[in-house]
Design a protein around this motif. Sequence first.
Motif, PDB file in Angstrom:
ATOM      1  N   HIS A 136       0.841  -1.154  -0.073  1.00 52.13           N
ATOM      2  CA  HIS A 136      -0.130  -0.071  -0.005  1.00 52.13           C
ATOM      3  C   HIS A 136       0.822   1.372   0.027  1.00 52.13           C
ATOM      4  O   HIS A 136       1.631   1.534   1.048  1.00 52.13           O
ATOM      5  CB  HIS A 136      -0.935   0.075   1.190  1.00 52.13           C
ATOM      6  CG  HIS A 136      -1.760   1.415   1.395  1.00 52.13           C
ATOM      7  ND1 HIS A 136      -2.788   1.252   0.675  1.00 52.13           N
ATOM      8  CD2 HIS A 136      -1.537   2.341   2.117  1.00 52.13           C
ATOM      9  CE1 HIS A 136      -3.441   2.609   0.851  1.00 52.13           C
ATOM     10  NE2 HIS A 136      -2.724   3.031   1.631  1.00 52.13           N
ATOM     11  N   HIS A 190       1.205   5.452  -1.981  1.00 50.08           N
ATOM     12  CA  HIS A 190       0.477   6.506  -2.665  1.00 50.08           C
ATOM     13  C   HIS A 190       1.470   7.278  -3.378  1.00 50.08           C
ATOM     14  O   HIS A 190       2.460   7.941  -3.020  1.00 50.08           O
ATOM     15  CB  HIS A 190      -0.295   7.588  -2.038  1.00 50.08           C
ATOM     16  CG  HIS A 190      -1.330   7.096  -1.212  1.00 50.08           C
ATOM     17  ND1 HIS A 190      -2.724   7.129  -1.389  1.00 50.08           N
ATOM     18  CD2 HIS A 190      -1.275   6.214   0.148  1.00 50.08           C
ATOM     19  CE1 HIS A 190      -3.451   6.758  -0.359  1.00 50.08           C
ATOM     20  NE2 HIS A 190      -2.603   6.261   0.469  1.00 50.08           N
ATOM     21  N   ASP A 239       2.757   2.983   2.790  1.00 51.59           N
ATOM     22  CA  ASP A 239       1.803   4.041   2.956  1.00 51.59           C
ATOM     23  C   ASP A 239       2.522   5.371   2.869  1.00 51.59           C
ATOM     24  O   ASP A 239       2.214   6.395   3.241  1.00 51.59           O
ATOM     25  CB  ASP A 239       1.114   3.990   4.213  1.00 51.59           C
ATOM     26  CG  ASP A 239      -0.179   4.737   3.828  1.00 51.59           C
ATOM     27  OD1 ASP A 239      -0.831   5.175   2.932  1.00 51.59           O
ATOM     28  OD2 ASP A 239      -0.692   5.472   5.127  1.00 51.59           O
ATOM     29  N   HIS A 248      -4.417  -0.313   7.033  1.00 51.82           N
ATOM     30  CA  HIS A 248      -4.420   0.155   8.332  1.00 51.82           C
ATOM     31  C   HIS A 248      -5.135  -1.069   9.141  1.00 51.82           C
ATOM     32  O   HIS A 248      -4.451  -1.696   9.858  1.00 51.82           O
ATOM     33  CB  HIS A 248      -4.988   1.400   8.483  1.00 51.82           C
ATOM     34  CG  HIS A 248      -4.120   2.369   7.731  1.00 51.82           C
ATOM     35  ND1 HIS A 248      -2.973   2.679   7.856  1.00 51.82           N
ATOM     36  CD2 HIS A 248      -4.698   3.195   6.813  1.00 51.82           C
ATOM     37  CE1 HIS A 248      -2.635   3.462   6.872  1.00 51.82           C
ATOM     38  NE2 HIS A 248      -3.698   3.975   6.156  1.00 51.82           N
ATOM     39  N   HIS A 260      -9.054   2.052   2.537  1.00 52.61           N
ATOM     40  CA  HIS A 260      -8.424   2.334   3.772  1.00 52.61           C
ATOM     41  C   HIS A 260      -9.774   2.085   4.715  1.00 52.61           C
ATOM     42  O   HIS A 260     -10.754   2.416   4.200  1.00 52.61           O
ATOM     43  CB  HIS A 260      -8.199   3.921   4.071  1.00 52.61           C
ATOM     44  CG  HIS A 260      -7.046   4.399   2.967  1.00 52.61           C
ATOM     45  ND1 HIS A 260      -7.295   5.072   1.985  1.00 52.61           N
ATOM     46  CD2 HIS A 260      -5.625   4.385   3.191  1.00 52.61           C
ATOM     47  CE1 HIS A 260      -5.935   5.265   1.468  1.00 52.61           C
ATOM     48  NE2 HIS A 260      -5.169   5.134   2.356  1.00 52.61           N
TER      49      HIS A 260
END
Length: 441
Positions: free
Chosen positions: A83, A85, A328, A277, A238
């Motif tokens: 995960h 971005h 993340d 998460h 998420h």
Amino acid sequence: MPGRATGVKLAGMRAYRAAILRFADDHSPLYEADGLLVVGPDAQGRRVVRAVGDHAALVGNYPGLAVEDLRGKLIAPGFIDLHVHYPQTDVIGAPAAGLLPWLENYTFPHETRFADPAHAAEVAEVFLDELARHGVTTALAFSTSHPASVDAIFEKARARGLRFITGKVLQDRHSPDGVRDETEQSLIDTEALIQRWHGVDRLGYAITPRFAPTSTPAQLRGAGELAAKYPDVWIQSHVAENRDEVRWAAELFPESRSYLGVYGDFGLLRERAVYAHCIHLDQADRELMASTGTVAAVSPTSNLFLGSGFFDYAAADAAGMRYGLASDVGGGTSFSPFHTMLAAYCVGREGQTKPGLSLTPGQLWWQHTAGAARALGLEGVVGNLQPGHEADFVVLNPQATPLLARKTAQADSLDELLFALIVLGDDRVVERTTIAAAQHR
Ligand code: GUN
Ligand code: ZN
């Protein structure tokens, strides 16, 4: 001709002599102190591991094959970031009083710029360079809500031969102008991107609702319909990261049993669904994750930086939930899998269930390689160096810094060697990242 005698065709084959780390079916680490890794094309022309094991035992099977001598180095599976971005490459280290102000004040303004394909392409290049520098060979990444941001990164990942998964973010409410999309068009765009990119070379598409609070029920319903229509496409979102976010989701979706339950109600929990998460879950949520094959992307540097909380490893294991590790970035503070593994270790010590766990270095490393591959439904494909796996690997230098050289020279066991790398390692350790055929750095 060399090779004929054993019937082994050497065309396109390469071999490396080094210490080698890989994983057994029971997840335990396997280590060859003086190993040989043989890489070559399979019947479909993919570059895969053809053989791996003790150098002395294997080398005789490949007469005539040139072997690159990397003794003193450690070859290990390329890391998998479950995960991340890519548009938040420049958001790392943005201070805020928790998740929601961080999104509003830093992240959304940054992501607005990805409407510009030239900006998206520029950041995509930097991002992919960072993955390579840190030894990450596969990622499940968020793009932004702009379809052009997806095209930009897929084009570059394809050119590098990467196994890479991303998707257009869906966020049709509670989002500012510039990142908010429109319900019907967002679903049309998603389907067009699936058809354009999913399964092209090593690329995969992920249906990407940002999180339940920024999608209308209609958008989540549409996402769930696409997830049913394209069952081998991934889903990413998420969940249960932050207490304010959990409260907000409960207000917006009063009919759902829980925040995770919202995704279940819209058909967004299944195999190949990855939720970042998963901190503030209850027992029924964890059982729902396990029974639907949904997995958690554990993001410890992000959770510590944003003050979100601690992933509960013991409760996840008790429920039979699957999970893997993730940076993340840009909530996370580092692209480095070593930093992520160290933070995961600290989170495990703290935990929510007392007394905390002491995750072994093999478990941590597995969660960022073979375990992450299993979480993605790519077990047997990437994340390990057993025969048949795609040949994505890293060459690590256990002497990369003076302190690391001292520490690894004193290591009396595999656990001690791996822990030294996890605690003291960073991008300086990653000497080479090999992505199937291409070599970077
Ligand atoms: N929840 C919704 N969007 C985001 C994001 O970009 N980062 C993190 N960490 N949590 C989110
Ligand atoms: Zn995230």
